[in-house]
Design an enzyme around this catalytic site. Structure first.
Site, PDB file in Angstrom:
ATOM      1  N   HIS A  24       0.820  -1.215   0.000  1.00  0.00           N
ATOM      2  CA  HIS A  24       0.000   0.000   0.000  1.00  0.00           C
ATOM      3  C   HIS A  24       0.860   1.274   0.000  1.00  0.00           C
ATOM      4  CE1 HIS A  24       0.526   0.184   4.388  1.00  0.00           C
ATOM      5  NE2 HIS A  24      -0.215  -0.873   4.586  1.00  0.00           N
ATOM      6  N   HIS A  78      -6.812  -7.766  14.451  1.00  0.00           N
ATOM      7  CA  HIS A  78      -6.704  -6.574  13.606  1.00  0.00           C
ATOM      8  C   HIS A  78      -7.411  -6.868  12.285  1.00  0.00           C
ATOM      9  CE1 HIS A  78      -5.213  -3.054  11.718  1.00  0.00           C
ATOM     10  NE2 HIS A  78      -4.060  -3.515  11.257  1.00  0.00           N
ATOM     11  N   GLU A  80      -7.224  -5.181   9.294  1.00  0.00           N
ATOM     12  CA  GLU A  80      -6.655  -4.698   8.040  1.00  0.00           C
ATOM     13  C   GLU A  80      -6.617  -5.838   7.019  1.00  0.00           C
ATOM     14  OE1 GLU A  80      -2.952  -1.814   6.640  1.00  0.00           O
ATOM     15  OE2 GLU A  80      -2.974  -2.669   8.664  1.00  0.00           O
ATOM     16  N   ASP A  82      -4.553  -7.264   5.075  1.00  0.00           N
ATOM     17  CA  ASP A  82      -3.505  -8.280   5.044  1.00  0.00           C
ATOM     18  C   ASP A  82      -3.614  -9.279   6.192  1.00  0.00           C
ATOM     19  OD1 ASP A  82      -2.876  -5.855   6.427  1.00  0.00           O
ATOM     20  OD2 ASP A  82      -0.841  -6.539   6.742  1.00  0.00           O
ATOM     21  N   HIS A 145      -2.180  -0.160  15.071  1.00  0.00           N
ATOM     22  CA  HIS A 145      -2.202   1.184  14.504  1.00  0.00           C
ATOM     23  C   HIS A 145      -3.558   1.522  13.875  1.00  0.00           C
ATOM     24  CE1 HIS A 145      -1.451   0.016  10.115  1.00  0.00           C
ATOM     25  NE2 HIS A 145      -1.412  -1.112  10.769  1.00  0.00           N
ATOM     26  N   ASP A 164       0.376  -6.094  14.579  1.00  0.00           N
ATOM     27  CA  ASP A 164       1.406  -5.351  13.856  1.00  0.00           C
ATOM     28  C   ASP A 164       2.538  -4.857  14.751  1.00  0.00           C
ATOM     29  OD1 ASP A 164       0.545  -5.611  11.243  1.00  0.00           O
ATOM     30  OD2 ASP A 164      -0.759  -3.867  11.317  1.00  0.00           O
ATOM     31  N   TYR A 196      10.005  -0.284   9.959  1.00  0.00           N
ATOM     32  CA  TYR A 196       8.582  -0.548  10.170  1.00  0.00           C
ATOM     33  C   TYR A 196       7.989   0.486  11.133  1.00  0.00           C
ATOM     34  CZ  TYR A 196       4.394  -3.471  10.733  1.00  0.00           C
ATOM     35  OH  TYR A 196       3.111  -3.946  10.730  1.00  0.00           O
ATOM     36  N   HIS A 229       3.760  -9.827  11.163  1.00  0.00           N
ATOM     37  CA  HIS A 229       4.700  -9.695  10.047  1.00  0.00           C
ATOM     38  C   HIS A 229       6.111  -9.985  10.534  1.00  0.00           C
ATOM     39  CE1 HIS A 229       1.860  -7.957   7.208  1.00  0.00           C
ATOM     40  NE2 HIS A 229       1.536  -7.013   8.075  1.00  0.00           N
TER      41      HIS A 229
END
Length: 404
Positions: A24, A78, A80, A82, A145, A164, A196, A229
């Site tokens: 992104h 989370h 998001e 991904d 986040h 994350d 990151y 991640h």
């Protein structure tokens, strides 16, 4: 890959994305992973899912261990894309599973999927879920986040599923920090953590400090930190926690960064004597040209340095477009505790340096003023002015840095 055991029947069942280079808008030259975890207990529990493109991989990994229909609980830390976009395929295989998610997470999930067909249990900080020999403790971490974010702690095993938080964009066959350090590099791993944090989590420094304090108040001292991640922290998880605390407090090195772009090389010519002036004061300096450097690298180097000078030519009485893009990225990340200034060349009318300072002021950053402007190509006298400008900036930078 095959499932990898973290500890006590807790397995990584995620996927490695070797080829992603644009995440992104965030350049990921080393790829990334989408980590999720399966806990084999009396009530089998899946923690997080993966990006939709990799759903078949995580399902295969789950099937290597159990029949997915046996999954009793699914924790979504989370929402998001991904992390959650394979949830529908997993729920087809585990229709009796209960999803555990924050209230904000549920509201967001409703925007992606028809959740009316699923059993959903809302959780908040301090809630627990007994799944057999293990107990899961939930901790909401809003805006670390996204508003829905939370972490999950497996109390008996000492494993913190941190979504994350503490993650890195690294694709590797190594699943753990000690393995990555042995086969690749500790320096690369540490740099990936900073990269990151700087590009994703920089705006949330105070929140991160507060949530780490909450972990400590709840008596959470993880033996393993498992982010969504990158590698999993097992050799020294406290090291990455301390690294996060340092970054959240705005720690930086006594060094300077020059970020510039140029039309006909005049601004570029200015950057060299400025850097020499900075280094004459014993301050390390690095120069980055915007059109030759990925934006996330610029952001990371900005974060590492206590001071940055932004060099831009004037185009139509305003700053060069690439500089405007750079400062827009920085404004969104809300940096603090940095000394900044600007320089640049112009032809018949200036304006770029003034606009840079206006932008820096809106960001609330400390400013080294006035800036330095040169008309057309720098002369030998201008080179001396650039050298002195760099030297004076370094003197001020050392004074500024000493206050931290």
């Amino acid at each position: 890959m095959i499932p990898v055991e973290l500890k006590n029947d807790i397995f990584w069942v995620g996927a490695i994305d070797w080829s992603v280079r644009d995440f992104h808008g965030y350049e990921t030259p080393r790829g990334t992973t989408y980590n999720n975890f399966l806990i084999l207990d009396e009530e089998i529990t899946l923690v997080d899912t993966v990006k939709y493109d990799f759903s078949d991989i995580t399902i295969k990994h789950i099937k290597d261990l159990v029949d997915p229909a046996q999954i009793k609980h699914i924790v979504i830390n989370h929402i998001e894309n991904d992390h959650v976009t394979s949830i529908d395929k997993i729920m087809e295989l585990a229709p009796d599973a209960t999803i555990h998610i924050t209230d904000r997470g549920k509201k967001g999930l409703d925007r992606f999927f028809d959740t009316s067909r699923w059993k959903i249990h809302l959780v908040k900080t301090g809630d627990t879920l007994k799944i057999g020999k293990n107990t899961l403790l939930f901790l909401e971490t809003p805006m670390i986040h996204w508003p829905d974010s939370m972490m999950t702690y497996c109390q008996e095993a000492g494993v913190l599923f941190s979504q994350d938080g503490f993650g890195q964009h690294l694709a590797s066959a190594a699943r753990f920090d000690d393995e990555f350090s042995a086969c690749v590099s500790t320096v690369i791993l540490e740099d990936a953590v900073i990269d990151y944090y700087a590009n994703i989590l920089m705006p949330f420094g105070q929140l991160i400090q507060d949530k780490i304090a909450d972990l400590q108040k709840l008596g959470i001292k993880p033996e393993i930190i498992a982010p969504d991640h990158g590698v999993i922290w097992r050799a020294n998880p406290q090291k990455v926690v301390e690294s996060y605390l340092n970054m959240a407090r705005g720690k930086a090195d006594l060094r300077a960064l020059i970020v510039y772009d140029t039309m006909w090389k005049s601004t570029e010519m200015m950057s060299v004597p400025i850097s020499e002036g900075i280094m004459s004061e014993g301050v390390d300096c690095r120069i980055l040209k915007l059109r030759a450097t990925p934006m996330n690298v610029v952001i990371t180097e900005f974060w590492k340095a206590r001071g940055t000078l932004f060099g831009t030519p004037t185009l139509n009485n305003i700053m060069f477009p690439t500089m405007a893009e750079c400062l827009t990225h920085l404004r969104g990340l809300r940096p603090k505790n940095r000394l900044t200034g600007s320089f640049g060349s112009y032809g018949w009318g200036g304006g770029a340096v003034k606009e840079v300072y206006e932008t820096l002021g809106k960001m609330g950053l400390e400013k080294f003023e006035p800036g330095l402007q040169v008309i057309y190509k720098p002369s030998s006298e201008d080179d001396e002015k650039c050298y002195q400008y760099g030297k004076e900036f370094a003197v001020r930078l050392k004074e500024y840095h000493s206050s931290f």
